[in-house]
Design a protein around this motif. Structure first.
Motif, PDB file in Angstrom:
ATOM      1  N   UNK A 129       0.844  -1.192   0.000  1.00 59.65           N
ATOM      2  CA  UNK A 129       0.000   0.000   0.000  1.00 59.65           C
ATOM      3  C   UNK A 129       0.879   1.242   0.000  1.00 59.65           C
ATOM      4  N   UNK A 130       0.660   2.134  -0.939  1.00 63.73           N
ATOM      5  CA  UNK A 130       1.464   3.356  -0.992  1.00 63.73           C
ATOM      6  C   UNK A 130       1.260   4.175   0.275  1.00 63.73           C
ATOM      7  N   UNK A 131       0.034   4.164   0.788  1.00 61.26           N
ATOM      8  CA  UNK A 131      -0.289   4.828   2.049  1.00 61.26           C
ATOM      9  C   UNK A 131      -1.440   4.064   2.706  1.00 61.26           C
ATOM     10  N   UNK A 132      -1.576   4.133   4.032  1.00 60.64           N
ATOM     11  CA  UNK A 132      -2.573   3.331   4.744  1.00 60.64           C
ATOM     12  C   UNK A 132      -4.010   3.523   4.258  1.00 60.64           C
ATOM     13  N   UNK A 133      -4.345   4.730   3.800  1.00 62.46           N
ATOM     14  CA  UNK A 133      -5.721   5.004   3.377  1.00 62.46           C
ATOM     15  C   UNK A 133      -6.156   4.155   2.184  1.00 62.46           C
ATOM     16  N   UNK A 134      -5.184   3.604   1.445  1.00 59.36           N
ATOM     17  CA  UNK A 134      -5.513   2.773   0.286  1.00 59.36           C
ATOM     18  C   UNK A 134      -6.271   1.523   0.725  1.00 59.36           C
ATOM     19  N   UNK A 135      -6.031   1.074   1.958  1.00 59.40           N
ATOM     20  CA  UNK A 135      -6.761  -0.087   2.470  1.00 59.40           C
ATOM     21  C   UNK A 135      -8.262   0.192   2.478  1.00 59.40           C
ATOM     22  N   UNK A 136      -8.635   1.423   2.821  1.00 62.23           N
ATOM     23  CA  UNK A 136     -10.038   1.813   2.798  1.00 62.23           C
ATOM     24  C   UNK A 136     -10.600   1.832   1.394  1.00 62.23           C
ATOM     25  N   UNK A 137      -9.788   2.271   0.435  1.00 63.67           N
ATOM     26  CA  UNK A 137     -10.218   2.281  -0.965  1.00 63.67           C
ATOM     27  C   UNK A 137     -10.496   0.865  -1.462  1.00 63.67           C
ATOM     28  N   UNK A 138      -9.644  -0.076  -1.066  1.00 67.10           N
ATOM     29  CA  UNK A 138      -9.847  -1.475  -1.461  1.00 67.10           C
ATOM     30  C   UNK A 138     -11.115  -2.031  -0.833  1.00 67.10           C
ATOM     31  N   UNK A 139     -11.346  -1.703   0.419  1.00 69.81           N
ATOM     32  CA  UNK A 139     -12.539  -2.179   1.120  1.00 69.81           C
ATOM     33  C   UNK A 139     -13.806  -1.670   0.441  1.00 69.81           C
ATOM     34  N   UNK A 140     -13.801  -0.409   0.028  1.00 69.56           N
ATOM     35  CA  UNK A 140     -14.964   0.177  -0.649  1.00 69.56           C
ATOM     36  C   UNK A 140     -15.254  -0.527  -1.965  1.00 69.56           C
ATOM     37  N   UNK A 141     -14.210  -1.077  -2.585  1.00 69.37           N
ATOM     38  CA  UNK A 141     -14.395  -1.772  -3.861  1.00 69.37           C
ATOM     39  C   UNK A 141     -14.639  -3.273  -3.660  1.00 69.37           C
ATOM     40  N   UNK A 142     -14.900  -3.648  -2.406  1.00 72.42           N
ATOM     41  CA  UNK A 142     -15.180  -5.049  -2.071  1.00 72.42           C
ATOM     42  C   UNK A 142     -14.025  -5.956  -2.480  1.00 72.42           C
TER      43      UNK A 142
END
Length: 356
Positions: A266-279
């Motif tokens: 992950x380039x930055x931790x917030x990307x984990x949230x982006x992945x979660x939103x995309x299921x």
């Protein structure tokens, strides 16, 4: 003496950052010790053609922190550290360079153990070991554990099956389109396991010979490095360098599961949230790729093969636990894993304080 060690100001939360230079040997390197709360710091040495010292420094800081998380989560009784050597591993390796590096590692007095990482082979580490007792991942010796890559690949493969079961309802990989990005030692071993499991394999690497061999021997589809995220896939297995998952690439990603061997995906931790939103289920890299450090830890602790086998089996069950908590608490998997690590480190620091 040509070897110079320069203490740099370590960022908050880090214990040591040392720049190493030996002009005669052509050595420029960094060693970073992030934490020794759980034990001596252990983490591999990466040799890479960094463009600048700042780039190398940034990488070693990220990697060292990742090793603290990885070692703590794997329950190895070890802290986290890392080293990087600036140079092209295809053309800049010399015995003098690795001997000088070994001398530098010896000067840490056992607070940091080094091993193989990207660009470094067991043969290179054997030269380092001529100058230090704190080089591991060796092919020879009473407690030698050898190349850690196969253990890393096996751990990733087992975790990938756990993730597949959570996402698709079965760990049967027959027909699943799995893209392996990076065909180094670990990526190649993982690709072989996926092929044997019946997966529909896609591969990408800057090494043309590697992808052509995968195409010819594993029946893999080949895609160019800059077209990875344009591919239709069920599972994405990043096994090259870190930072490949960012907001832009996640927007293009069609996979529903990410599980690979690369560090700091992950380039930055917030990307984990982006992945979660995309299921898309992301399995934290520092949990799933711990097989290699487990192998190395057996050498540090002078333990037998049972040590590796037992702890390798625990990786998959730990991933299953993370997925369960993530879904129950509606947290990203990386947030769950990070919270577990924080609790482990707090407990370790508490025990040290009590002892003092």
């Amino acid at each position: 003496m040509a070897l110079k060690l320069v203490e740099e100001l370590a960022p908050a939360g880090y214990e040591r950052l040392v720049y190493i230079e030996d002009e005669e040997a052509g050595l420029r390197a960094f060693v970073c010790i992030h934490s020794t709360a759980c034990g001596p710091a252990v983490g591999g040495c990466r040799m890479w053609n960094y463009a600048t010292l700042d780039e190398a420094r940034t990488d070693v800081l990220r990697l060292a922190a990742g090793m603290t998380h990885k070692n703590a989560m794997a329950g190895l009784g070890l802290g986290g550290g890392k080293s990087v050597i600036l140079g092209d591993p295809r053309s800049d390796k010399t015995e003098a360079l690795f001997r000088a590096f070994g001398q530098a590692i010896e000067s840490f007095g056992g607070s940091y153990y080094t091993a193989e990482d990207v660009g470094i082979s067991p043969e290179d580490m054997a030269i380092v070991a001529k100058e230090t007792s704190y080089a591991v991942g060796l092919d020879d010796g009473a407690h030698a554990s050898g190349d850690p890559s196969p253990f890393t690949a096996e751990g990733v493969f087992q975790c990938l099956k756990v993730g597949a079961r959570a996402v698709f309802g079965t760990d049967d990989l027959t027909g699943r389109r799995v893209l392996v990005q990076g065909l180094g030692h670990v990526g190649w071993s993982l690709a072989e396991k996926l092929h044997a499991a019946g997966a529909q394999l896609l591969v990408s690497d800057v090494n043309v010979q590697a992808v052509e061999t995968a195409r010819d021997t594993l029946g893999a589809e080949v895609c160019a490095p800059d077209e990875v995220f344009a591919q239709e896939m069920d599972i994405f297995a990043p096994c090259a360098l870190g930072g490949v998952l960012n907001r832009e690439t996640v927007e293009q990603l069609t996979a529903r599961l990410v599980c690979g061997a690369a560090n700091n995906q992950l380039l930055e931790p917030s990307v984990a949230g982006d992945l979660l939103k995309r299921d898309c289920l992301y399995l934290p890299d520092y949990v799933v790729n711990a097989g290699g450090i487990i192998s190395v830890a057996s050498e540090v602790h002078r333990a037998g093969p049972e040590y590796r086998t037992e702890r390798l089996a625990q990786i998959a069950s730990r991933v299953a636990q993370i997925i369960e908590i993530s879904r129950k608490e509606r947290m990203t998997t990386i947030a769950v894993a990070d919270q577990m690590v924080a609790e482990i480190l707090a407990s370790a620091k508490g025990k040290v304080a009590e002892a003092v």
